[in-house]
Design a protein around this motif. Structure first.
Motif: not given
Length: 394
Positions: A140-143, A268-273, A381-382
């Motif tokens: 539940q990291e996003e929350a 430049v696109p920065m991706f979160v995986l 922050n992601r």
């Protein structure tokens, strides 16, 4: 500010803690104002923090369990009896505090409570810290991040990783002044007196395949472009992950995760995986991140070489954002995904050397997590998977 690291691969939590503390105190030469602690699940028992508390009463501790071992400037540390790593910061004019809160069914509230407790412990209530370090169990990291940001806003970098175990069996633990806990969000606030740099990246590039999530569940992709997610994902990977697979696919999918564009830096696109974890009987694909209908996902590709090089590259980027020369780095912390570590385990000495090359002679501590958190850019922050997050001090 002065920093130092130390490690132990001795059996037994108390023995390992005392050996690492001997090394840390010898190098640091003073009582730390904040202690980072990462250890494999072998040492995740009350005796670990009790031993530290006897030697360093009142020193705030933050961290959690790490998969497979830990890294320091002395190498990659692993063994049949586990491994333990420490990183201490001595910064008398700075302010540091750690707070923790049980997550239960309220991760947002736990994130908010933990950051408030950390600020109170630092004596800086109602202020936005310079930096936040976090550790929480996977799920539940996003929350939790949203809860932290509900208190301090979105401009403070939040850096850290989700605790890990050896077999994805729920044996991960967090370390804090509340003890060794299975289900707590642990947050440290940092008001350092020196400059810092942070970076959050992956070692993967887009393959050219992408689609829109058209049906989703709780951390599940059910359909992509109105097709069963497993079918399309298998097609994108050219059968490397079969659509007929069922159950755990973490090993097969490490080379081909899914990415979402979180931001763009100079075009430049920065991706979160997101790491595909399970293939369901209904053609669904489960992830270690949240996902939503309307998200555009990209198939990403990475090689062992790119993953080996990425640790040092992210640390170098963190130092560059701080704006000091390599030989002026005072120390650093590295979160290197546990999935990536397992994929290149036989080459972890190269990963450590890459970090050494980037950070110079400074001490550092690295952990291997089941989820990574970082700031891709301001206000971003992601939480992601198969990522590297770094914090350096100059």
């Amino acid at each position: 500010m002065k920093t130092a690291s130390a490690f132990s691969v001795r059996p037994g939590a108390e023995v390992a803690a005392n050996e690492a503390l001997d090394g840390l105190m010898s190098r640091l030469g003073a009582t730390p104002d904040l202690l980072f602690l990462y250890a494999t699940q072998h040492h995740a028992e009350p005796a670990l923090l009790e031993a530290i508390g006897r030697r360093l009463p009142g020193v705030p501790v933050v961290g959690g369990t790490s998969c497979g071992g830990v890294m320091t400037e002395a190498g990659f540390h692993t063994g049949p009896d586990g491994a333990l790593g420490l990183f201490g910061i001595c910064d008398r004019e700075g302010s540091y505090g750690v707070g923790a809160a049980e997550i239960g069914v309220a991760p947002h509230a736990a994130g908010a409570a933990a950051i408030q407790a950390a600020l109170a412990a630092a004596g800086r209530d109602f202020e936005a810290p310079t930096l936040v370090w976090c550790c929480q169990p996977p799920g539940q990291e996003e929350a939790v991040l949203e809860g932290i940001q509900s208190v301090i806003g979105r401009t403070t970098p939040i850096i850290g990783g989700s605790s890990a175990d050896e077999a994805i069996a729920g044996q991960w633990r967090q370390f804090s002044p509340q003890g060794v806990t299975p289900d707590h969000a642990v947050v440290a606030v940092l008001f350092p007196t020196t400059a810092h740099g942070a970076a959050f990246q992956s070692g993967y590039t887009p393959s050219g395949h992408s689609g829109i999530v058209t049906r989703a569940g709780d951390r599940q992709i059910l359909e992509i472009d109105h097709q069963p997610a497993a079918t399309l994902y298998s097609r994108w990977t050219e059968g490397a992950v079969s659509a007929s697979d069922r159950g755990m696919i973490l090993a097969q999918s490490t080379a081909t995760p899914l990415g979402r564009i979180a931001a763009e830096v100079e075009g430049v696109p920065m991706f979160v995986l997101s790491h595909p974890a399970l293939m369901g009987s209904d053609g669904d694909v489960s992830l270690f991140t949240d996902i939503a209908v309307g998200d555009r996902i990209h198939l990403m590709r990475g090689s062992p070489d790119s993953l080996v090089k990425r640790g040092g590259a992210v640390v170098a980027n963190a130092c560059a954002t701080g704006g000091w020369p390599i030989d002026a780095t005072r120390g650093g912390l590295v979160i290197y995904c546990g999935g990536c570590m397992l994929h290149v385990r036989e080459r972890m000495d190269e990963v450590v050397q890459g970090v050494r090359d980037a950070i110079g002679p400074a001490p550092f501590l690295g952990a291997h997590t089941f989820g990574e958190q970082g700031a891709i850019m301001e206000n971003c922050n992601r939480h992601g998977n198969l990522m590297v997050s770094a914090l350096t001090f100059g």
